[in-house]
Design a protein around this motif. Structure first.
Motif, PDB file in Angstrom:
ATOM      1  N   THR A  54       0.807  -1.205   0.000  1.00 15.35           N
ATOM      2  CA  THR A  54       0.000   0.000   0.000  1.00 15.35           C
ATOM      3  C   THR A  54       0.847   1.265   0.000  1.00 15.35           C
ATOM      4  OG1 THR A  54      -1.802   1.178   1.132  1.00 15.35           O
ATOM      5  CG2 THR A  54      -0.182   0.093   2.528  1.00 15.35           C
ATOM      6  N   SER A  55       0.282   2.287  -0.603  1.00 20.56           N
ATOM      7  CA  SER A  55       0.785   3.648  -0.395  1.00 20.56           C
ATOM      8  C   SER A  55       0.646   3.955   1.083  1.00 20.56           C
ATOM      9  CB  SER A  55      -0.060   4.620  -1.225  1.00 20.56           C
ATOM     10  OG  SER A  55      -0.045   5.927  -0.673  1.00 20.56           O
ATOM     11  N   PRO A  56       1.534   4.772   1.652  1.00 23.75           N
ATOM     12  CA  PRO A  56       1.435   5.073   3.077  1.00 23.75           C
ATOM     13  C   PRO A  56       0.290   6.023   3.438  1.00 23.75           C
ATOM     14  CG  PRO A  56       3.258   6.289   2.103  1.00 23.75           C
ATOM     15  CD  PRO A  56       2.750   5.361   1.046  1.00 23.75           C
ATOM     16  N   LEU A  57      -0.388   6.584   2.454  1.00 25.69           N
ATOM     17  CA  LEU A  57      -1.395   7.606   2.733  1.00 25.69           C
ATOM     18  C   LEU A  57      -2.676   6.999   3.302  1.00 25.69           C
ATOM     19  CD1 LEU A  57      -0.748   9.890  -0.336  1.00 25.69           C
ATOM     20  CD2 LEU A  57      -0.065  10.258   2.027  1.00 25.69           C
ATOM     21  N   GLN A  58      -3.330   7.752   4.171  1.00 28.75           N
ATOM     22  CA  GLN A  58      -4.461   7.273   4.957  1.00 28.75           C
ATOM     23  C   GLN A  58      -5.581   6.691   4.101  1.00 28.75           C
ATOM     24  OE1 GLN A  58      -5.958  10.200   7.731  1.00 28.75           O
ATOM     25  NE2 GLN A  58      -7.923   9.164   7.987  1.00 28.75           N
ATOM     26  N   PRO A  75      -0.114 -10.785   4.258  1.00 22.28           N
ATOM     27  CA  PRO A  75       1.008  -9.868   4.499  1.00 22.28           C
ATOM     28  C   PRO A  75       0.737  -8.493   3.902  1.00 22.28           C
ATOM     29  CG  PRO A  75       1.773 -11.979   3.617  1.00 22.28           C
ATOM     30  CD  PRO A  75       0.287 -11.963   3.462  1.00 22.28           C
ATOM     31  N   LEU A  76       1.005  -7.447   4.672  1.00 19.64           N
ATOM     32  CA  LEU A  76       0.825  -6.075   4.210  1.00 19.64           C
ATOM     33  C   LEU A  76       2.156  -5.347   4.290  1.00 19.64           C
ATOM     34  CD1 LEU A  76      -1.006  -3.713   3.313  1.00 19.64           C
ATOM     35  CD2 LEU A  76      -1.301  -3.178   5.750  1.00 19.64           C
ATOM     36  N   HIS A  77       2.521  -4.684   3.212  1.00 21.07           N
ATOM     37  CA  HIS A  77       3.751  -3.909   3.145  1.00 21.07           C
ATOM     38  C   HIS A  77       3.413  -2.481   2.713  1.00 21.07           C
ATOM     39  CE1 HIS A  77       5.885  -7.819   3.163  1.00 21.07           C
ATOM     40  NE2 HIS A  77       4.945  -8.198   2.314  1.00 21.07           N
ATOM     41  N   THR A  78       4.216  -1.537   3.130  1.00 22.95           N
ATOM     42  CA  THR A  78       4.050  -0.141   2.742  1.00 22.95           C
ATOM     43  C   THR A  78       5.230   0.282   1.876  1.00 22.95           C
ATOM     44  OG1 THR A  78       2.841   0.355   4.780  1.00 22.95           O
ATOM     45  CG2 THR A  78       3.779   2.225   3.585  1.00 22.95           C
ATOM     46  N   ASP A  79       4.934   0.965   0.783  1.00 26.87           N
ATOM     47  CA  ASP A  79       5.996   1.412  -0.125  1.00 26.87           C
ATOM     48  C   ASP A  79       5.688   2.843  -0.564  1.00 26.87           C
ATOM     49  OD1 ASP A  79       7.851   1.827  -2.217  1.00 26.87           O
ATOM     50  OD2 ASP A  79       7.879  -0.307  -2.696  1.00 26.87           O
ATOM     51  N   GLU A  80       6.531   3.780  -0.160  1.00 30.78           N
ATOM     52  CA  GLU A  80       6.314   5.184  -0.500  1.00 30.78           C
ATOM     53  C   GLU A  80       6.389   5.432  -2.001  1.00 30.78           C
ATOM     54  OE1 GLU A  80       8.741   7.919   1.603  1.00 30.78           O
ATOM     55  OE2 GLU A  80       7.830   7.467   3.562  1.00 30.78           O
ATOM     56  N   GLU A 135      10.471  -4.392  -8.755  1.00 34.80           N
ATOM     57  CA  GLU A 135      11.093  -5.031  -7.592  1.00 34.80           C
ATOM     58  C   GLU A 135      10.111  -5.949  -6.872  1.00 34.80           C
ATOM     59  OE1 GLU A 135      13.058  -2.226  -5.052  1.00 34.80           O
ATOM     60  OE2 GLU A 135      14.072  -1.242  -6.735  1.00 34.80           O
ATOM     61  N   TRP A 136       8.858  -5.512  -6.720  1.00 40.48           N
ATOM     62  CA  TRP A 136       7.875  -6.363  -6.053  1.00 40.48           C
ATOM     63  C   TRP A 136       7.527  -7.587  -6.890  1.00 40.48           C
ATOM     64  CZ3 TRP A 136       6.756  -6.732  -1.190  1.00 40.48           C
ATOM     65  CH2 TRP A 136       6.982  -5.642  -0.347  1.00 40.48           C
ATOM     66  N   ASN A 137       7.499  -7.443  -8.207  1.00 42.32           N
ATOM     67  CA  ASN A 137       7.290  -8.612  -9.066  1.00 42.32           C
ATOM     68  C   ASN A 137       8.331  -9.685  -8.787  1.00 42.32           C
ATOM     69  OD1 ASN A 137       5.003  -7.988 -10.564  1.00 42.32           O
ATOM     70  ND2 ASN A 137       6.138  -6.986 -12.203  1.00 42.32           N
ATOM     71  N   LEU A 151      -1.324  -7.529  -4.693  1.00 43.92           N
ATOM     72  CA  LEU A 151      -2.175  -6.346  -4.809  1.00 43.92           C
ATOM     73  C   LEU A 151      -1.415  -5.107  -4.362  1.00 43.92           C
ATOM     74  CD1 LEU A 151      -5.890  -6.043  -3.743  1.00 43.92           C
ATOM     75  CD2 LEU A 151      -4.227  -4.429  -2.806  1.00 43.92           C
ATOM     76  N   MET A 152      -1.632  -4.019  -5.075  1.00 39.99           N
ATOM     77  CA  MET A 152      -1.117  -2.721  -4.658  1.00 39.99           C
ATOM     78  C   MET A 152      -2.281  -1.735  -4.581  1.00 39.99           C
ATOM     79  SD  MET A 152       2.461  -2.021  -6.671  1.00 39.99           S
ATOM     80  CE  MET A 152       4.018  -2.637  -6.005  1.00 39.99           C
ATOM     81  N   CYS A 153      -2.372  -1.015  -3.480  1.00 42.20           N
ATOM     82  CA  CYS A 153      -3.385   0.033  -3.341  1.00 42.20           C
ATOM     83  C   CYS A 153      -2.697   1.376  -3.494  1.00 42.20           C
ATOM     84  CB  CYS A 153      -4.098  -0.061  -1.996  1.00 42.20           C
ATOM     85  SG  CYS A 153      -5.501   1.076  -1.855  1.00 42.20           S
ATOM     86  N   SER A 154      -3.107   2.124  -4.521  1.00 43.69           N
ATOM     87  CA  SER A 154      -2.393   3.352  -4.848  1.00 43.69           C
ATOM     88  C   SER A 154      -3.373   4.436  -5.297  1.00 43.69           C
ATOM     89  CB  SER A 154      -1.330   3.046  -5.915  1.00 43.69           C
ATOM     90  OG  SER A 154      -0.480   4.156  -6.130  1.00 43.69           O
TER      91      SER A 154
END
Length: 245
Positions: A54-58, A75-80, A135-137, A151-154
């Motif tokens: 996920t994006s770090p934004l709320q 698993p959840l990861h944050t990527d700016e 990189e995530w791929n 999944l990426m939430c952006s």
């Protein structure tokens, strides 16, 4: 290689206020956005998701909250790097006001040359997001196998830029793409080329119906009227807009 599901965050308070949020803190989902997020687990129920980023934004974290609750242990990861574009001095300003800025013509017609005052260029935004996906791929494939789905939430402009890269489109064409709040876009990456499987899919085709006639006033304060006006002029809503009501 892995399949990537790109989810744009649900409709936010900034979307409905007609503001270009950027990295402004405290921008949450509005009531409609919360409903969209709540429906996400059902929409993705048949998809085995190996990890979420996920994006770090709320507004992105709130969008993923129901999905994480429905899938304990995901698993959840944050990527700016998949965070919103840094709009700099344009952040938290009315889109209707920004429409009058000379830079908006460049953002619309020559985005690869657009750099936001006090912020970043759209070219730099795309580069960091594409680097993150690559990189995530690799990481997901190494940890979960070549058939894994993640999944990426952006954000709207980030997702459009990633789709343009996947399609081999120049960044100057990315404003031709559109992704509504909480829409699902899917890209399957292979050693030779990516394949676009879904683009801006909300499961709702009501927004394709003709809109009621409106006065095309680019200075309109009302968000829905402003978005209709920009579409009438062939312009994209920077940041992605609020989508259909």
């Amino acid at each position: 290689m892995a399949t990537l599901i790109l989810v744009r965050h649900g409709r936010s308070t900034a979307n409905t206020a007609g503001l270009l949020a950027g990295w402004t803190p405290g921008v949450a989902l509005d009531e409609r956005g919360a409903e969209q997020a709540a429906a996400l687990p059902e929409r993705l129920a048949a998809v085995p998701i190996a990890a979420a980023v996920t994006s770090p934004l709320q507004r992105c974290r709130e969008t993923l909250a129901p999905l994480l609750a429905a899938r304990p242990g995901l698993p959840l990861h944050t990527d700016e790097r998949i965070g919103e574009c840094h709009y700099g001095d344009w952040s938290n300003r009315k889109l209707s006001e920004l429409a009058e800025q000379p830079l908006m013509k460049i953002v619309q017609h020559h985005p690869s040359a657009a750099a936001f005052p006090g912020g970043e260029s759209l070219r730099a935004m795309q580069a960091r997001a594409v680097d993150a996906v690559r990189e995530w791929n690799t990481r997901i494939e190494e940890e979960h196998g070549s058939d894994a789905v993640f999944l990426m939430c952006s954000h709207g402009d980030i997702i459009k830029a990633l789709v343009a890269d996947a399609l081999g489109m120049h960044l100057d064409l990315f404003q031709r793409l559109h992704v509504d709040p909480c829409s699902v876009t899917a890209v399957r990456y292979t050693p030779s080329r990516p394949f676009l499987l879904r683009l801006g899919d909300t499961g709702d085709f009501g927004s394709l119906a003709p809109r009621p006639a409106r006065v095309p006033d680019a200075a309109a304060a009302d968000t829905e009227t402003f978005e209709a006006a920009t579409e009438d002029h062939g312009n994209a809503v920077v940041g992605g807009g609020a989508g259909a009501a």
